[in-house]
Design an enzyme around this catalytic site. Structure first.
Site, PDB file in Angstrom:
ATOM      1  N   CYS A  51      43.758  10.285 -18.344  1.00 28.68           N
ATOM      2  CA  CYS A  51      44.366   9.242 -17.484  1.00 28.68           C
ATOM      3  C   CYS A  51      45.407   9.742 -16.507  1.00 28.68           C
ATOM      4  O   CYS A  51      45.907   8.966 -15.700  1.00 28.68           O
ATOM      5  CB  CYS A  51      45.033   8.193 -18.371  1.00 28.68           C
ATOM      6  SG  CYS A  51      46.512   8.855 -19.221  1.00 28.68           S
ATOM      7  N   PHE A  76      46.508  15.199 -21.702  1.00 31.13           N
ATOM      8  CA  PHE A  76      47.132  16.354 -22.345  1.00 31.13           C
ATOM      9  C   PHE A  76      48.028  17.020 -21.312  1.00 31.13           C
ATOM     10  O   PHE A  76      47.550  17.783 -20.477  1.00 31.13           O
ATOM     11  CB  PHE A  76      46.023  17.314 -22.777  1.00 31.13           C
ATOM     12  CG  PHE A  76      46.352  18.100 -24.017  1.00 31.13           C
ATOM     13  CD1 PHE A  76      47.523  17.896 -24.716  1.00 31.13           C
ATOM     14  CD2 PHE A  76      45.469  19.051 -24.505  1.00 31.13           C
ATOM     15  CE1 PHE A  76      47.814  18.615 -25.863  1.00 31.13           C
ATOM     16  CE2 PHE A  76      45.741  19.777 -25.652  1.00 31.13           C
ATOM     17  CZ  PHE A  76      46.915  19.552 -26.328  1.00 31.13           C
ATOM     18  N   ALA A 114      42.396  14.986 -26.783  1.00 32.95           N
ATOM     19  CA  ALA A 114      41.401  13.911 -26.886  1.00 32.95           C
ATOM     20  C   ALA A 114      40.205  14.308 -27.747  1.00 32.95           C
ATOM     21  O   ALA A 114      39.479  13.447 -28.230  1.00 32.95           O
ATOM     22  CB  ALA A 114      40.911  13.524 -25.491  1.00 32.95           C
ATOM     23  N   LEU A 147      37.606  13.386 -18.727  1.00 33.03           N
ATOM     24  CA  LEU A 147      38.267  14.627 -19.134  1.00 33.03           C
ATOM     25  C   LEU A 147      37.734  15.804 -18.325  1.00 33.03           C
ATOM     26  O   LEU A 147      36.536  15.871 -18.030  1.00 33.03           O
ATOM     27  CB  LEU A 147      38.012  14.906 -20.615  1.00 33.03           C
ATOM     28  CG  LEU A 147      38.540  13.885 -21.623  1.00 33.03           C
ATOM     29  CD1 LEU A 147      38.139  14.297 -23.030  1.00 33.03           C
ATOM     30  CD2 LEU A 147      40.043  13.748 -21.517  1.00 33.03           C
ATOM     31  N   ALA A 148      38.601  16.709 -17.968  1.00 30.78           N
ATOM     32  CA  ALA A 148      38.186  17.998 -17.398  1.00 30.78           C
ATOM     33  C   ALA A 148      39.031  19.044 -18.091  1.00 30.78           C
ATOM     34  O   ALA A 148      40.252  19.055 -17.939  1.00 30.78           O
ATOM     35  CB  ALA A 148      38.414  18.024 -15.890  1.00 30.78           C
ATOM     36  N   TYR A 243      27.108  25.302  -9.245  1.00 27.89           N
ATOM     37  CA  TYR A 243      27.477  24.047  -9.905  1.00 27.89           C
ATOM     38  C   TYR A 243      26.294  23.411 -10.650  1.00 27.89           C
ATOM     39  O   TYR A 243      26.141  23.575 -11.842  1.00 27.89           O
ATOM     40  CB  TYR A 243      28.121  23.060  -8.904  1.00 27.89           C
ATOM     41  CG  TYR A 243      28.839  21.956  -9.628  1.00 27.89           C
ATOM     42  CD1 TYR A 243      30.203  22.054  -9.926  1.00 27.89           C
ATOM     43  CD2 TYR A 243      28.162  20.835 -10.079  1.00 27.89           C
ATOM     44  CE1 TYR A 243      30.856  21.074 -10.668  1.00 27.89           C
ATOM     45  CE2 TYR A 243      28.802  19.844 -10.817  1.00 27.89           C
ATOM     46  CZ  TYR A 243      30.141  19.970 -11.096  1.00 27.89           C
ATOM     47  OH  TYR A 243      30.778  18.996 -11.821  1.00 27.89           O
ATOM     48  N   LYS A 252      26.830  18.888 -17.537  1.00 35.64           N
ATOM     49  CA  LYS A 252      26.713  17.534 -16.978  1.00 35.64           C
ATOM     50  C   LYS A 252      25.346  16.913 -17.301  1.00 35.64           C
ATOM     51  O   LYS A 252      25.234  15.705 -17.445  1.00 35.64           O
ATOM     52  CB  LYS A 252      26.969  17.560 -15.470  1.00 35.64           C
ATOM     53  CG  LYS A 252      28.417  17.911 -15.107  1.00 35.64           C
ATOM     54  CD  LYS A 252      29.395  16.872 -15.614  1.00 35.64           C
ATOM     55  CE  LYS A 252      30.801  17.074 -15.036  1.00 35.64           C
ATOM     56  NZ  LYS A 252      31.774  16.109 -15.590  1.00 35.64           N
ATOM     57  N   VAL A 282      39.756  16.992  -3.977  1.00 35.03           N
ATOM     58  CA  VAL A 282      40.686  18.048  -4.345  1.00 35.03           C
ATOM     59  C   VAL A 282      41.492  17.579  -5.551  1.00 35.03           C
ATOM     60  O   VAL A 282      42.355  16.716  -5.435  1.00 35.03           O
ATOM     61  CB  VAL A 282      41.647  18.338  -3.172  1.00 35.03           C
ATOM     62  CG1 VAL A 282      42.552  19.505  -3.517  1.00 35.03           C
ATOM     63  CG2 VAL A 282      40.865  18.603  -1.907  1.00 35.03           C
TER      64      VAL A 282
HETATM   65  P1  NAD Z   1      41.673  16.388 -13.413  1.00 33.45           P
HETATM   66  O1  NAD Z   1      41.936  17.791 -13.783  1.00 33.45           O
HETATM   67  O2  NAD Z   1      42.441  15.792 -12.293  1.00 33.45           O
HETATM   68  O3  NAD Z   1      41.919  15.448 -14.716  1.00 33.45           O
HETATM   69  C1  NAD Z   1      41.543  15.832 -15.993  1.00 33.45           C
HETATM   70  C2  NAD Z   1      42.225  14.943 -17.019  1.00 33.45           C
HETATM   71  O4  NAD Z   1      41.807  15.366 -18.335  1.00 33.45           O
HETATM   72  C3  NAD Z   1      43.747  15.013 -17.031  1.00 33.45           C
HETATM   73  O5  NAD Z   1      44.267  13.724 -17.278  1.00 33.45           O
HETATM   74  C4  NAD Z   1      44.059  15.924 -18.219  1.00 33.45           C
HETATM   75  O6  NAD Z   1      45.333  15.702 -18.813  1.00 33.45           O
HETATM   76  C5  NAD Z   1      42.959  15.463 -19.153  1.00 33.45           C
HETATM   77  N1  NAD Z   1      42.672  16.425 -20.226  1.00 33.45           N
HETATM   78  C6  NAD Z   1      42.234  17.708 -20.127  1.00 33.45           C
HETATM   79  N2  NAD Z   1      42.064  18.223 -21.373  1.00 33.45           N
HETATM   80  C7  NAD Z   1      42.395  17.251 -22.248  1.00 33.45           C
HETATM   81  C8  NAD Z   1      42.426  17.168 -23.660  1.00 33.45           C
HETATM   82  N3  NAD Z   1      42.066  18.188 -24.442  1.00 33.45           N
HETATM   83  N4  NAD Z   1      42.863  16.011 -24.217  1.00 33.45           N
HETATM   84  C9  NAD Z   1      43.253  14.957 -23.466  1.00 33.45           C
HETATM   85  N5  NAD Z   1      43.218  14.978 -22.122  1.00 33.45           N
HETATM   86  C10 NAD Z   1      42.790  16.106 -21.528  1.00 33.45           C
HETATM   87  O7  NAD Z   1      40.100  16.274 -13.209  1.00 33.45           O
HETATM   88  P2  NAD Z   1      39.170  15.405 -12.238  1.00 33.45           P
HETATM   89  O8  NAD Z   1      38.783  16.257 -11.091  1.00 33.45           O
HETATM   90  O9  NAD Z   1      39.723  14.045 -12.016  1.00 33.45           O
HETATM   91  O10 NAD Z   1      37.869  15.306 -13.154  1.00 33.45           O
HETATM   92  C11 NAD Z   1      37.622  14.232 -14.030  1.00 33.45           C
HETATM   93  C12 NAD Z   1      36.123  14.058 -14.186  1.00 33.45           C
HETATM   94  O11 NAD Z   1      35.565  13.725 -12.908  1.00 33.45           O
HETATM   95  C13 NAD Z   1      35.408  15.331 -14.666  1.00 33.45           C
HETATM   96  O12 NAD Z   1      34.384  14.994 -15.545  1.00 33.45           O
HETATM   97  C14 NAD Z   1      34.817  15.899 -13.369  1.00 33.45           C
HETATM   98  O13 NAD Z   1      33.673  16.678 -13.587  1.00 33.45           O
HETATM   99  C15 NAD Z   1      34.485  14.600 -12.635  1.00 33.45           C
HETATM  100  N6  NAD Z   1      34.327  14.762 -11.165  1.00 33.45           N
HETATM  101  C16 NAD Z   1      35.261  15.429 -10.432  1.00 33.45           C
HETATM  102  C17 NAD Z   1      35.058  15.600  -9.060  1.00 33.45           C
HETATM  103  C18 NAD Z   1      36.057  16.341  -8.212  1.00 33.45           C
HETATM  104  O14 NAD Z   1      35.699  16.758  -7.105  1.00 33.45           O
HETATM  105  N7  NAD Z   1      37.289  16.497  -8.649  1.00 33.45           N
HETATM  106  C19 NAD Z   1      33.913  15.054  -8.447  1.00 33.45           C
HETATM  107  C20 NAD Z   1      33.005  14.342  -9.215  1.00 33.45           C
HETATM  108  C21 NAD Z   1      33.222  14.203 -10.590  1.00 33.45           C
END
Ligand code: NAD
Length: 406
Positions: A51, A76, A114, A147-148, A243, A252, A282
């Site tokens: 979140c 986290f 998580a 989560l990422a 990717y 994925k 980004v």
């Molecule tokens: P981000 O790094 O901004 O957010 C990741 C979140 O996961 C953070 O809140 C972090 O604290 C939390 N996290 C990581 N490890 C954790 C754990 N062990 N326990 C609890 N929380 C944990 O990432 P994002 O870019 O927003 O990506 C989120 C999702 O969206 C991913 O599945 C990603 O593949 C997908 N996505 C991202 C993009 C992009 O371009 N950024 C595009 C399409 C889809």
């Protein structure tokens, strides 16, 4: 203390408290303005896994400030101390909770792993607590899986798995951009071993999402209207080698497999599970993927020129308003607009033929001399810094700031 950005190889090592808070406030304003509080069948009790930043943060903001939902968020993050700033997500969560309290919106934020059984139990208790605060039944009706993470400890075996970003079958070479100095640099990776592929699927695949849904169902905290949505990315052919057809793509694919299995297992008791394909943006997670910074710099330029550029909050508001909580889809989730594979597509504007054609042409034609003018490297750099609370309009970066708070 005075906090200036410390960036090494596209990784920012610190963050600015009031800069982060300002960015969250802007997203809150956008959600308030662009989502009607009474959106068709809008969610009331929402759990967001991941979140604190990126797509998860935008999802929580949209549900809470756009629709007035009670939210539980789990991430986290590292807290700040008197001498060292926390991670950006730490300040984002603080800001979210502060603003939610001001607006009388129920919110509980948890910090922890998580993937663990313990945090699943804590999140279930937090859902009950948030529901009590809001005076509503403890039945979650939206679960966002965002989560990422580079690592995951399996809750049963205790084994830690690591994800890698590598091609499969043959080595990859392409270009990336060092955004701080604007240099185009070659980025390559050797093919992943079978073990690396398996480990990446363990971390970024769908197993943990399934465990979450099992735990929530067992604790009887799911509403019959519950939807669960996990985020994915597909992207253009130029990125597939690293990717979609690489280790992350395999993970994925497993997320999509999990989506089908969640629907099979829980579909008769909830509205359903979906994978949403989102736009390349980004975030802290995306900048470290080779080729993505270069592609995104070209893509942003093209999308901005066409007036169809979006950030995380714009994407999620569109997901909610035009996919999940539209007139048809709210009453009957089967009417949710999906592609031939059952996926929600909010990467539709990114993947438009004209956008992709022009982006590819720019990627092919850019030289170090034309990088600034032909691409949106400046916008990319700004978004990257902003994700850490830097380069935010209205913030005096020469002023003393308390790293421990906002
Ligand atoms: P981000 O790094 O901004 O957010 C990741 C979140 O996961 C953070 O809140 C972090 O604290 C939390 N996290 C990581 N490890 C954790 C754990 N062990 N326990 C609890 N929380 C944990 O990432 P994002 O870019 O927003 O990506 C989120 C999702 O969206 C991913 O599945 C990603 O593949 C997908 N996505 C991202 C993009 C992009 O371009 N950024 C595009 C399409 C889809």
């Amino acid at each position: 203390m005075i906090i200036k950005p410390m960036v090494r190889s596209n990784i920012c090592l610190n963050s600015h408290p009031t800069g982060c808070a300002t960015v969250v406030m802007r997203q809150i304003e956008y959600a308030r303005k662009n989502l009607a509080a009474s959106g068709e069948g809008s969610p009331k009790l929402v759990l967001v896994l991941g979140c604190s930043t990126g797509y998860g943060l935008a999802s929580r903001i949209a549900a809470s400030f756009g629709y007035g939902a009670a939210t539980v968020g789990l991430s986290f993050e590292k807290a700040a101390s008197q001498t060292k700033p926390g991670t950006p997500g730490y300040y984002n969560n603080l800001t979210f909770d502060r603003e939610a309290a001001k607006q009388g919106l129920a919110s509980v934020t948890l910090n922890g792993d998580a993937y663990s059984n313990d945090m699943k139990a804590q999140a279930i208790e937090a859902l009950r607590k948030a529901a009590e605060q809001a005076g509503i039944p403890a039945k979650a009706d939206l679960i966002i899986y965002s989560l990422a993470s580079p690592v995951r400890t399996d809750p049963q075996s205790g084994i830690m798995y690591k994800s890698v970003i590598k091609p499969i079958g043959k080595s990859f070479s392409g270009n990336t951009v060092d955004m701080m100095n604007g240099n185009i640099i070659p980025a390559g990776a050797e093919p992943a071993t079978d073990e690396e592929i398996a480990q990446t699927i363990k971390v970024m695949g769908g197993e943990d999402w399934e465990l979450w849904m099992d735990a929530l169902a067992k604790a009887d905290v799911l509403s019959p209207q519950a939807r669960t949505v996990a985020y994915t990315y597909l992207g253009p052919e130029s990125s597939w080698a690293i990717y979609k057809n690489g280790t992350i793509g395999r993970a994925k694919e497993d997320l999509e497999r999990a989506c089908r299995d969640i629907n099979k297992k829980h579909g008769n008791k909830i509205a359903g599970a979906w994978v949403s394909v989102n736009k390349a943006l980004v975030t802290r997670a995306s900048v470290v993927i080779p080729v993505i910074p270069f592609y995104v710099s070209c893509l942003f330029k093209v999308m901005k020129e066409k007036g169809i550029h979006e950030g995380c909050i714009e994407q999620i508001v569109r997901l909610f308003r035009e996919r999940l909580y539209t007139a048809g889809a709210s009453g009957d989730p089967r009417k949710t607009l999906v592609d031939g594979e059952g996926r929600i597509r909010i990467d539709d504007w990114e993947m438009r033929e004209d956008v992709q054609k022009e982006t590819a042409a720019r990627m092919a034609g850019v030289t170090p001399e034309t990088l600034e003018s032909l691409t949106d490297l400046a916008g990319f750099k700004h978004d990257f810094l902003e994700a850490h609370g830097f380069d935010v309009e209205g913030i005096d970066y020469g002023a003393e700031v308390d790293p421990a708070g906002i």
